[in-house]
Design an enzyme around this catalytic site. Structure first.
Site, short mmCIF file in Angstrom:
data_model
loop_
_atom_site.label_atom_id
_atom_site.label_comp_id
_atom_site.label_asym_id
_atom_site.label_seq_id
_atom_site.Cartn_x
_atom_site.Cartn_y
_atom_site.Cartn_z
N GLY A 97 0.81 -1.21 0.00
CA GLY A 97 0.00 0.00 0.00
C GLY A 97 0.85 1.26 0.00
N HIS B 10 -5.29 -6.24 6.28
CA HIS B 10 -6.30 -5.48 5.55
C HIS B 10 -7.47 -6.35 5.07
CE1 HIS B 10 -3.01 -2.47 5.50
NE2 HIS B 10 -4.05 -1.66 5.64
#
Length: 605
Positions: free
Chosen positions: A92, A226
């Site tokens: 990310g 996540h």
């Protein structure tokens, strides 16, 4: 041309995948929750036999870079997020890096970002949301956070704009969408780029529209914590074909060529380009048009992610259901906590459940999270808290147009607990019951096995009562304790010593040329004020906003009056002016800290 495969290889492959399914059932099924021994993590991987089979299937291909699984993953992910173009990357943080880097491309011509441009962001959050701007020589402009959404305070946006403002880069905190409608209108008004960091928010929507599609670029993370995982991994997505091509270039070494791994001459002009100062025909595979990186993933990672996409909607539903369970179970504790909320029209895809202790609690956030962890309930702080107070931000250029009051509340009083799909209802109920026990019954009501926490801790038991002291002594002790434990005190002591040395040196120098000790005091004070404002406001409180000058001067006029009266009194009993000035300085420093903390810069604990 690929080598022919022996028919028996397909049979063996099928047998291997069947064995993987059997192995998962024997070795990877989690045990039921047991409140006596089980952990309640804040996050974790949730997977089944299918993810392991896809991973092994990819390994048997032995195509070590991105391939068929990555192609399928990017196509399906685009459908999930409602974007035309998606690109996978290795994290990310890398997604944020290439998203922001794309805005510096020469291909954007007059709209490209340049060193010295300003990027508006929220003061609280994760460092790699804003780090790419710093790496490219931009100036981050930090705006305070709104409680209880934990997103940027949109009412403070106008004060953050300057002629150099060119972009806004924000995260949807813990899966809770920021006010994208207001931010989008703000960006349109000033012709600003908008990057939405959706690393914690996959599946969140506003008025039915997925987050990440309101801005120019959206980013995602697939770290194990996540919404879906592939181990390490991330993605960028956009509707803008130009930005998609530029991001691909930045991801793939900065090269001009856009051939997929294992492919050549996609453009049918591999040896016919004339670019830069290179000779005509220079192999296009080795022409670089951007200052790029290598941020690709492997096909094995993509295989896991592809299997996870099959579970995405159920993951999102479970996160929302778990949030509702916690919200309902903790409603009775609103006298102690600020509970999370979302904007109208938002349907969050919650990553965690944030809690902020209300002002007046006699115990600290740290005492509470230690007690929870002693009972095997995981906690996390709200990432970097007030980022301007992080060590790596020292000596860096940034702006904070207004005091970051709520960001400091987050630093002192906020934490979050887990709600990911791996947590069962018994695990969530155990968390709720434990918080009730700690806040209402004290630490002694549920002593954990082998825990080092003292039963019936007075510090934590005090959280169950409002901060109403039974008398002036207790009230004074409570306030004194808060001041002594103030996280800004250490920085202020350093600055106080420096300011004291400067102020006293100026006072002694003024005494040599001004016959009146009162005149020397006033002269040295006036000379030191601008230095004090810069050092106290900039270093300690992260704000040198002009709107703080009037309260700053007012506070110091009060301190000057105190010193002048004290100086006269001490001189009246025969003390030398230099000694009287030295004696009064510690009291002046203490007064300066209290007034700066609670009046001038408004940082209330």
């Amino acid at each position: 041309m690929s080598n022919p495969v022996d028919p028996s290889a397909a049979t063996i492959r099928r047998e291997i995948l069947e064995l993987v399914e059997r192995y998962h059932a024997l070795a990877h099924v989690p045990p039921p929750f047991d409140p006596a021994v089980s952990l309640v993590p804040v996050a974790g991987r949730v997977y089944g036999a299918r993810e392991m089979q896809f991973l092994v299937d990819s390994a048997l291909d032995f195509w070590l870079t991105s391939g068929r699984f990555n192609d399928a993953f990017e196509e399906r992910l685009a459908q999930c997020v409602g974007a035309r173009h998606t690109l996978t990357v290795n994290s990310g943080s890398s997604a944020n890096l290439i998203a922001f880097s794309a805005l510096t491309s020469h291909k954007l011509k007059g709209r490209r970002l340049q060193p010295g441009d300003e990027v508006i962001t929220c003061a609280t959050g994760f460092p790699t949301t804003i780090n790419p701007a710093i790496l490219w020589g931009m100036t981050p402009v930090f705006v305070d956070v709104h409680l209880p959404t934990y997103n940027i305070d949109v009412s403070a946006l106008e004060a953050a704009v300057s002629p150099r403002t060119r972009a806004v880069m924000l995260a949807h905190t813990l899966g809770n969408p920021f006010d994208v409608r207001a931010i989008r209108a703000f960006c349109d008004k000033y012709d600003l780029y908008l990057i939405e960091d959706c690393c914690d928010a996959l599946g969140a929507t506003v008025n039915g529209k997925p987050v990440g599609t309101f801005g120019d670029i959206g980013t995602l993370s697939f770290y194990p914590a996540h919404h879906i995982t592939m181990g390490e991994g991330g993605a960028v997505f956009t509707d803008n074909l130009m930005l998609a091509k530029v991001m691909e270039s930045f991801r793939d070494w900065g090269r001009d060529c856009y051939c997929k791994p294992g492919c050549d001459n996609t453009c049918n002009n591999r040896f016919g380009w004339t670019l830069g100062d290179l000779p005509t025909g220079y192999d296009h595979k080795y022409v670089y048009s951007h200052l790029g990186f290598n941020l690709k993933i492997t096909d094995m990672q993509a295989a896991v992610g592809l299997a996870q996409l099959d579970r995405l909607q159920s993951f999102i539903s479970e996160r929302r259901r778990n949030f509702a369970t916690l919200q309902d179970g903790l409603k009775e504790l609103e006298e102690y906590f600020i509970l999370p909320a979302s904007i109208e029209g938002a349907d969050p895809s919650w990553f965690g459940y944030p809690l902020t202790l209300r002002e007046g609690a006699s115990s600290t956030r740290d005492e509470l999270v230690k007690a929870l962890n002693a009972r095997r309930i995981g906690t996390r702080l709200l990432f970097g808290g007030n980022l301007v107070r992080q060590p790596y931000m020292k000596e860096r250029t940034f702006r904070a147009p207004a005091p970051l009051v709520n960001a400091d509340i987050v630093v002192d009083r906020t934490f979050w607990i887990g709600l990911y799909p791996g947590l069962s209802e018994p695990a969530l109920n155990y968390t709720i019951e434990t918080l009730h026990d700690l806040l209402r019954g004290g630490m002694g009501s549920r002593p954990p096995d082998g825990a080092s926490v003292e039963p019936s801790s007075p510090a934590l038991s005090a959280l169950s009562e409002p901060n109403t002291a039974s008398g002036p002594v207790e009230g004074l002790m409570g306030r004194t304790r808060k001041i002594l434990l103030d996280p800004l005190l250490a920085r202020f002591v350093t600055v106080g010593i420096l300011n004291t040395a400067v102020g006293y040196s100026l006072f002694i120098a003024a005494l040599a040329v001004i016959p009146s000790s009162f005149g020397a005091l006033v002269a040295s004070y006036v000379l030191a004020l601008s230095f004090n404002f810069w050092s106290t406001g900039g270093y300690v409180f992260g704000s040198t906003s002009p709107d703080r000058l009037i309260p700053f001067f007012g506070a110091h006029a009060f301190i000057l009056t105190f010193q002048a009266i004290g100086l006269r009194a001490l001189e009246g009993i025969g003390m030398a002016s230099w000694a009287a000035g030295l004696l009064l300085l510690p009291a002046a420093v203490v007064m300066s800290f209290i007034l700066s903390r609670y009046v001038v810069f408004g940082r209330r604990p």
